[in-house]
Design a protein around this motif. Structure first.
Motif, PDB file in Angstrom:
ATOM      1  N   PHE A   1       0.652  -1.629   0.017  1.00 51.42           N
ATOM      2  CA  PHE A   1       0.009  -0.294  -0.120  1.00 51.42           C
ATOM      3  C   PHE A   1       1.098   1.213   0.607  1.00 51.42           C
ATOM      4  O   PHE A   1       2.438   1.122   0.723  1.00 51.42           O
ATOM      5  N   GLU A   2       0.354   2.042  -0.627  1.00 49.25           N
ATOM      6  CA  GLU A   2       0.943   3.263  -0.826  1.00 49.25           C
ATOM      7  C   GLU A   2      -0.009   4.178  -0.710  1.00 49.25           C
ATOM      8  O   GLU A   2      -0.775   4.678  -1.509  1.00 49.25           O
ATOM      9  N   GLY A   3      -0.588   4.592   0.631  1.00 44.03           N
ATOM     10  CA  GLY A   3      -1.852   5.728   0.777  1.00 44.03           C
ATOM     11  C   GLY A   3      -2.522   4.969   0.729  1.00 44.03           C
ATOM     12  O   GLY A   3      -2.827   3.413   1.134  1.00 44.03           O
ATOM     13  N   LYS A   4      -3.541   5.306  -0.564  1.00 47.65           N
ATOM     14  CA  LYS A   4      -4.977   4.795  -0.852  1.00 47.65           C
ATOM     15  C   LYS A   4      -5.143   3.705  -1.576  1.00 47.65           C
ATOM     16  O   LYS A   4      -5.363   2.251  -2.037  1.00 47.65           O
ATOM     17  N   GLY A   5      -3.965   3.712  -2.664  1.00 48.98           N
ATOM     18  CA  GLY A   5      -3.411   2.998  -3.989  1.00 48.98           C
ATOM     19  C   GLY A   5      -2.317   1.358  -3.345  1.00 48.98           C
ATOM     20  O   GLY A   5      -2.239   1.325  -2.199  1.00 48.98           O
ATOM     21  N   ALA A   6      -2.273  -0.217  -4.409  1.00 55.37           N
ATOM     22  CA  ALA A   6      -1.946  -1.012  -3.785  1.00 55.37           C
ATOM     23  C   ALA A   6      -0.997  -1.090  -4.808  1.00 55.37           C
ATOM     24  O   ALA A   6      -1.375  -0.654  -5.886  1.00 55.37           O
ATOM     25  N   ARG A   7      -0.119  -1.765  -4.522  1.00 57.26           N
ATOM     26  CA  ARG A   7       0.876  -2.480  -5.411  1.00 57.26           C
ATOM     27  C   ARG A   7       0.566  -3.700  -5.669  1.00 57.26           C
ATOM     28  O   ARG A   7       1.306  -4.261  -4.407  1.00 57.26           O
ATOM     29  N   LEU A   8       0.195  -4.690  -6.564  1.00 59.67           N
ATOM     30  CA  LEU A   8       0.451  -5.904  -6.348  1.00 59.67           C
ATOM     31  C   LEU A   8       0.824  -7.785  -7.419  1.00 59.67           C
ATOM     32  O   LEU A   8       1.323  -6.102  -8.340  1.00 59.67           O
ATOM     33  N   PHE A   9       2.362  -7.229  -6.610  1.00 58.84           N
ATOM     34  CA  PHE A   9       3.867  -8.114  -7.604  1.00 58.84           C
ATOM     35  C   PHE A   9       2.861  -9.631  -7.284  1.00 58.84           C
ATOM     36  O   PHE A   9       3.167  -9.786  -6.730  1.00 58.84           O
ATOM     37  N   VAL A  10       2.634 -10.643  -8.700  1.00 60.21           N
ATOM     38  CA  VAL A  10       2.117 -11.945  -7.830  1.00 60.21           C
ATOM     39  C   VAL A  10       3.164 -12.189  -9.580  1.00 60.21           C
ATOM     40  O   VAL A  10       3.550 -12.074 -10.550  1.00 60.21           O
TER      41      VAL A  10
END
Lengths: 256, 256
Positions: free
Chosen positions: B38-47
């Motif tokens: 999470f960065e603030g309300k944003g999310a990064r997903l690495f799968v």
């Protein structure tokens, strides 16, 4: 103005060549980039609020040939919403047990759709609001994943209700089909047998698809501005919505 | 058996050190990995369906210090569901205009919850079904994002209804708080002033947090098995659910 890049194929294909040309354009689109890859029903989303030219994530995408049948990429020049991760396209939501990926280029002025159901924006862009509204209305129109033909009919009714608020070039995919809508600028081409070499518009890089592709492979590439110098790109007409399936525009009988 | 790693901080912190130790364990967990930031309300997903040891995506995560306040990572040894991208944890859904990230370790036998609302699994794991059911029930219990205390109360009622089907170690975060529930194995520690050096359990790598952290920084790390040799990890009790906020377990007055 942002730029969009999409790919729809009949065989999992890597987008390294096209993404390299596309990412070069990000000098003037320095407010982030994102790219989503479908692999079967699964999706990978790479987003970065850094420009694609400098982002380690974009560097990974250029070096790691992810084979995918549907890809949507976006480089961003912010018009609405700050340069924050939650405002980076593409956006992803789940509906009917499938992921839906959406990216938008344009500006919707004073657009505040009535969002009363299960899809709410996390960031504060007009684009994510439009995506949530489309998802909400699609969910009302179909009980389960419709065919590409059925979904195209529904989008044909819904899209003008958004497009009247401004510029609404967008791409949408569920991993099976890819829909592209043009308000102002969008081009596509279909690469298929016999394959030929192609040279990138903005970089001194060429590739001979005849050496890489099998005769039965077919790839549709959709992009804001043509990526290569020596291929015949078709411009969308303003207001045109095209569904791509198996690497080509969906052919359908004329409706009565 | 899969392994889980979570981090909750009062200041955006990179997880490179802990992830390096964690990813080393993936030799015996070769069925994919994933990590959400999470960065603030944003999310990064690495799968990636590849093992973290060999994945170019995991390599990026080890080299690109993404600063985040909430991270959930998972390395997978498949028990249910094939090794496909859509079965890789963590899973992400949107609710109340926030992203929710979930990863699970364990096996729920014969678990088929009644999913009648807006959250459907895309893959075929017990884990994603449990996540969809939790989201569905949370949506019924609250009209908007509840406080961590309120959400902890709701989870305390819901979680046993899943956990009676098997092993249900999980982590859940909305970018503000991180909830961790233990059926069998889960440990945590809080790193805070005065910071000390730490040495990874499985690799010859150490770091002196005193040189990297500011006195006001505080980080909670939650993991299946302790990552370091020289720090005091606290084991969760079976059935224990802990909410972490600002880098420490949520302290709350005893309920009457």
């Amino acid at each position: 103005m942002c730029q969009l890049l999409g790919m729809n194929c009949n065989t999992p294909t890597d987008i390294v060549f096209s993404f390299t040309g596309f990412a070069t354009r990000s000098q003037e689109h320095a407010d982030g980039f994102g790219i989503a890859f479908f692999e079967g029903k699964g999706a990978r989303l790479f987003v970065d609020p850094q420009a694609a030219l400098h982002s380690p994530v974009a560097d990974l995408v250029r070096r790691y040939p992810i084979r995918s049948t549907n890809v949507i990429a976006h480089i961003r020049k912010a018009t609405q919403g700050e340069t924050r991760l939650e405002n980076c396209h593409p956006f992803v939501r789940e509906l009917w047990g499938r992921y839906w990926v959406f990216a938008h280029n344009g500006d919707l002025k004073g657009y505040a759709p009535h969002l009363h159901a299960a899809f709410r924006p996390v960031g504060d862009t007009d684009s994510e609001a439009a995506f949530c509204w489309l998802m909400q209305e699609l969910a009302k129109n179909h009980a389960r994943v419709p065919t590409p033909e059925q979904l195209t009919d529904t989008l044909t009714e819904l899209v003008p209700q958004v497009a009247r608020h401004g510029t609404f070039n967008f791409m949408l995919s569920n991993g099976h089909a890819l829909w592209a809508h043009c308000s102002t600028h969008l081009h596509y081409l279909v690469r298929e047998h016999p394959f030929r070499p192609a040279r990138l518009q903005d970089e001194d890089l060429s590739v001979n698809f005849a050496e890489l592709a099998s005769p039965q492979d077919r790839v549709a590439v959709i992009v804001t501005e043509p990526l290569t110098r020596d291929e015949a790109w078709t411009a969308f007409a303003p207001g045109e919505l095209i569904a791509f399936v198996d690497g080509q525009p969906l052919r359908r009988p004329a409706r009565p």
